[in-house]
Design a protein around this motif. Structure first.
Motif, PDB file in Angstrom:
ATOM      1  N   UNK A  89     -11.363 -13.692  -4.739  1.00  0.00           N
ATOM      2  CA  UNK A  89     -10.810 -12.503  -4.932  1.00  0.00           C
ATOM      3  C   UNK A  89     -11.633 -11.905  -6.098  1.00  0.00           C
ATOM      4  N   UNK A  90     -11.814 -10.411  -6.065  1.00  0.00           N
ATOM      5  CA  UNK A  90     -12.486  -9.744  -6.857  1.00  0.00           C
ATOM      6  C   UNK A  90     -11.773  -8.580  -7.094  1.00  0.00           C
ATOM      7  N   UNK A  91     -11.984  -7.722  -8.330  1.00  0.00           N
ATOM      8  CA  UNK A  91     -11.623  -6.630  -8.644  1.00  0.00           C
ATOM      9  C   UNK A  91     -12.357  -5.385  -8.214  1.00  0.00           C
ATOM     10  N   UNK A  92     -11.784  -4.615  -7.300  1.00  0.00           N
ATOM     11  CA  UNK A  92     -12.560  -3.334  -6.527  1.00  0.00           C
ATOM     12  C   UNK A  92     -13.073  -2.420  -7.601  1.00  0.00           C
ATOM     13  N   UNK A  93     -14.358  -2.286  -7.617  1.00  0.00           N
ATOM     14  CA  UNK A  93     -14.848  -1.369  -8.887  1.00  0.00           C
ATOM     15  C   UNK A  93     -14.304   0.117  -8.673  1.00  0.00           C
ATOM     16  N   UNK A  94     -13.699   0.536  -9.962  1.00  0.00           N
ATOM     17  CA  UNK A  94     -12.966   2.040  -9.923  1.00  0.00           C
ATOM     18  C   UNK A  94     -11.928   1.971 -10.810  1.00  0.00           C
ATOM     19  N   UNK A  97      -8.438  -0.425 -10.296  1.00  0.00           N
ATOM     20  CA  UNK A  97      -8.277  -1.880 -10.291  1.00  0.00           C
ATOM     21  C   UNK A  97      -7.633  -2.488  -9.256  1.00  0.00           C
ATOM     22  N   UNK A  98      -7.832  -2.125  -8.043  1.00  0.00           N
ATOM     23  CA  UNK A  98      -7.410  -2.614  -6.783  1.00  0.00           C
ATOM     24  C   UNK A  98      -7.927  -4.278  -6.902  1.00  0.00           C
ATOM     25  N   UNK A  99      -6.998  -5.007  -6.168  1.00  0.00           N
ATOM     26  CA  UNK A  99      -7.726  -6.449  -5.981  1.00  0.00           C
ATOM     27  C   UNK A  99      -8.044  -6.480  -4.693  1.00  0.00           C
ATOM     28  N   UNK A 100      -9.056  -7.417  -4.055  1.00  0.00           N
ATOM     29  CA  UNK A 100      -9.288  -7.765  -2.741  1.00  0.00           C
ATOM     30  C   UNK A 100      -9.504  -9.438  -2.816  1.00  0.00           C
ATOM     31  N   UNK A 101      -9.041  -9.946  -1.686  1.00  0.00           N
ATOM     32  CA  UNK A 101      -9.246 -11.215  -1.290  1.00  0.00           C
ATOM     33  C   UNK A 101      -9.711 -11.231   0.047  1.00  0.00           C
ATOM     34  N   UNK A 232       2.490 -15.842  -6.364  1.00  0.00           N
ATOM     35  CA  UNK A 232       2.042 -15.822  -7.662  1.00  0.00           C
ATOM     36  C   UNK A 232       0.742 -15.023  -7.841  1.00  0.00           C
ATOM     37  N   UNK A 233       0.492 -13.860  -8.263  1.00  0.00           N
ATOM     38  CA  UNK A 233      -0.937 -13.108  -8.494  1.00  0.00           C
ATOM     39  C   UNK A 233      -1.370 -13.142  -9.792  1.00  0.00           C
ATOM     40  N   UNK A 234      -2.773 -13.430  -9.610  1.00  0.00           N
ATOM     41  CA  UNK A 234      -3.447 -13.918 -10.781  1.00  0.00           C
ATOM     42  C   UNK A 234      -3.525 -12.789 -12.057  1.00  0.00           C
ATOM     43  N   UNK A 235      -3.555 -11.661 -11.482  1.00  0.00           N
ATOM     44  CA  UNK A 235      -3.687 -10.457 -12.545  1.00  0.00           C
ATOM     45  C   UNK A 235      -2.641  -9.377 -11.855  1.00  0.00           C
ATOM     46  N   UNK A 236      -2.282  -8.287 -12.981  1.00  0.00           N
ATOM     47  CA  UNK A 236      -1.512  -7.018 -12.633  1.00  0.00           C
ATOM     48  C   UNK A 236      -2.004  -6.564 -11.342  1.00  0.00           C
ATOM     49  N   UNK A 237      -1.050  -5.996 -10.637  1.00  0.00           N
ATOM     50  CA  UNK A 237      -1.298  -5.196  -9.577  1.00  0.00           C
ATOM     51  C   UNK A 237      -1.522  -3.640 -10.132  1.00  0.00           C
ATOM     52  N   UNK A 238      -2.373  -2.877  -9.128  1.00  0.00           N
ATOM     53  CA  UNK A 238      -2.873  -1.688  -9.538  1.00  0.00           C
ATOM     54  C   UNK A 238      -1.710  -0.748  -9.930  1.00  0.00           C
ATOM     55  N   UNK A 239      -0.306  -0.892  -8.902  1.00  0.00           N
ATOM     56  CA  UNK A 239       0.787   0.372  -9.346  1.00  0.00           C
ATOM     57  C   UNK A 239       1.381  -0.351 -10.503  1.00  0.00           C
ATOM     58  N   UNK A 240       1.041  -1.538 -11.242  1.00  0.00           N
ATOM     59  CA  UNK A 240       1.981  -2.057 -12.367  1.00  0.00           C
ATOM     60  C   UNK A 240       1.207  -1.340 -13.756  1.00  0.00           C
ATOM     61  N   UNK A 241      -0.055  -0.950 -13.301  1.00  0.00           N
ATOM     62  CA  UNK A 241      -0.733  -0.405 -14.494  1.00  0.00           C
ATOM     63  C   UNK A 241      -0.754   1.113 -14.458  1.00  0.00           C
ATOM     64  N   UNK A 242      -0.250   1.878 -13.676  1.00  0.00           N
ATOM     65  CA  UNK A 242      -0.108   3.102 -13.314  1.00  0.00           C
ATOM     66  C   UNK A 242       0.968   3.919 -14.187  1.00  0.00           C
ATOM     67  N   UNK A 342     -18.051  -5.029   1.388  1.00  0.00           N
ATOM     68  CA  UNK A 342     -18.300  -3.533   1.668  1.00  0.00           C
ATOM     69  C   UNK A 342     -16.859  -2.924   1.166  1.00  0.00           C
ATOM     70  N   UNK A 343     -15.779  -3.456   0.621  1.00  0.00           N
ATOM     71  CA  UNK A 343     -14.608  -2.718   0.178  1.00  0.00           C
ATOM     72  C   UNK A 343     -14.976  -1.931  -1.172  1.00  0.00           C
ATOM     73  N   UNK A 344     -14.585  -0.622  -0.924  1.00  0.00           N
ATOM     74  CA  UNK A 344     -14.708   0.251  -2.082  1.00  0.00           C
ATOM     75  C   UNK A 344     -13.284   0.793  -2.248  1.00  0.00           C
ATOM     76  N   UNK A 345     -13.265   1.245  -3.586  1.00  0.00           N
ATOM     77  CA  UNK A 345     -12.040   1.980  -3.847  1.00  0.00           C
ATOM     78  C   UNK A 345     -11.497   3.258  -3.100  1.00  0.00           C
ATOM     79  N   UNK A 346     -12.478   4.088  -2.622  1.00  0.00           N
ATOM     80  CA  UNK A 346     -12.370   5.207  -1.841  1.00  0.00           C
ATOM     81  C   UNK A 346     -11.758   4.874  -0.522  1.00  0.00           C
ATOM     82  N   UNK A 347     -12.160   3.731   0.100  1.00  0.00           N
ATOM     83  CA  UNK A 347     -11.601   3.281   1.256  1.00  0.00           C
ATOM     84  C   UNK A 347      -9.906   2.990   1.227  1.00  0.00           C
TER      85      UNK A 347
END
Length: 378
Positions: A89-94, A97-101, A232-242, A342-347
């Protein structure tokens, strides 16, 4: 305080289904599994909900312990098709804070294995959760309304009317991934109603774990019954931080409806405070009207049941084009290493924007929310 009853068994882990059951199938009415009964105070009561929402966080709740114990027991017994704990799992740069698995196991096992229906009495014509459930071991426990003032845990009991079945997902997206399947006295529930939403909201409240999220995707045509998913998610989801912009408020302690601002998919946030009955009834009515208008939607229940996000997808969008609630929230799955790397925030932004309800439709839905909320307040 939770009362625990020991009935026949001395532990909380249900017994393995016998070989005869696996070969011949089984009926839900013949099963005895752990039963968690909610206390008699209901979220749909007009009384303040603060007592339900403010469970102490000093120790793990009984319901959270039960869910994790049952899920981990099945994991060690090999019920899961792959080990989701090894997924990267990683946080997509931007700024989002989208999460990718990276879940290569999901790519291998996403298409359900062709199996004979092992549950008696289920309808034809859909890949329902119970049709994919092949033996009793996948049924972890159930929850139901209780008559005692405090919650009660019974180690082995028959499934009561109005229970919610907790079924492990053998192709998990995240840790603790389960299905929650409401059922009534006349079979499995087929439509989203206030009772079903109350039951899963109480599940979130009494699990009392901020990592725990519940999801619901509006059903495609031909679906015979409804179900929720949770994990269970290890980190807050992007929408929860908006940030959000509140456009409907029934007093400082009442229900609030807000629009999530500057988010790629049109999203509303419902918060009930002391008006849980009204909030759930309003939300169910809104979802019913959305379905009438052929607007796909998703729900995310977070913050131990205190917040419910409503994601709005494009009207008349084909079932094959809709996305899941966790994707709407900002959690994306990739089945290959190259796609993951290759996952980026714009995509991700383009993916969410492509299915979102348009601005005009969003304004109509916001007006609908206010109208329905006023109707229930009258």
């Amino acid at each position: 305080m939770v009362t625990i009853k020991k009935v026949e068994d001395n532990n909380l882990v249900s017994k393995v289904a016998t070989l005869e059951q696996l070969n011949q199938g089984f009926c839900l009415q013949d099963i005895r599994i752990p039963l968690y009964c909610f206390g008699s105070q209901s979220l749909l009561d007009n009384s303040p909900s603060e007592g339900l929402l403010c469970i102490t966080e000093e120790e793990q709740s009984i319901l959270d312990s039960l869910l994790l114990a049952q899920w981990e027991d099945r994991m060690w017994k090999g019920v899961l098709r792959y080990d989701v704990t090894t997924s990267e799992i990683k946080v997509i740069c931007g700024k989002r804070k989208f999460l990718a698995q990276l879940n290569e196991g999901l790519g291998m096992h996403f298409v359900p294995k062709p199996e004979e229906d092992k549950i008696c009495g289920q309808g034809e014509g859909d890949l329902s959760v119970l049709k994919l459930m092949k033996h009793q071991e996948e049924l972890l426990f159930c929850v139901a309304s209780g008559e005692m003032a405090q919650p009660e845990l019974i180690s082995a009991a028959a499934i009561p009317d109005g229970a919610v079945l907790i079924i492990i997902n053998e192709i998990p997206v995240e840790y603790g991934h389960v299905f929650l399947v409401p059922c009534g006295s006349d079979g499995l529930d087929q439509v989203l109603d206030a009772r079903s939403l109350e039951m899963v909201a109480r599940f979130a409240v009494e699990t009392n774990n901020c990592s725990f999220r519940l999801f619901y995707d509006s059903p495609p045509a031909g679906t015979s019954h409804l179900y929720f998913e949770a994990c269970y998610f290890p980190s807050p989801l992007s929408v929860e931080l908006t940030p959000v912009d509140t456009f409907y408020c029934d007093g400082w302690r009442g229900m609030r409806i807000s629009a999530v601002t500057d988010y790629p998919i049109k999203t509303l946030l419902f918060e009930g405070n002391q008006k849980f009955k009204r909030m759930l009834e309003v939300l169910v009515e809104i979802c019913y009207r959305l379905q009438e208008k052929s607007i796909p939607y998703n729900l995310l229940i977070s913050d131990c049941g205190a917040k419910i996000f409503l994601f709005l997808q494009m009207q008349n969008l084909a079932n094959s084009m809709t996305i899941s609630a966790w994707e709407c929230g900002g959690y994306f799955l990739f089945k290959s290493r190259s796609e993951f790397d290759q996952a980026i925030e714009e995509t991700m932004l383009r993916r969410l924007s492509a299915v979102s309800l348009d601005d005009e439709g969003f304004q109509v839905v916001k007006q609908l929310c206010c109208s329905i909320a006023d109707k229930f307040a009258a």
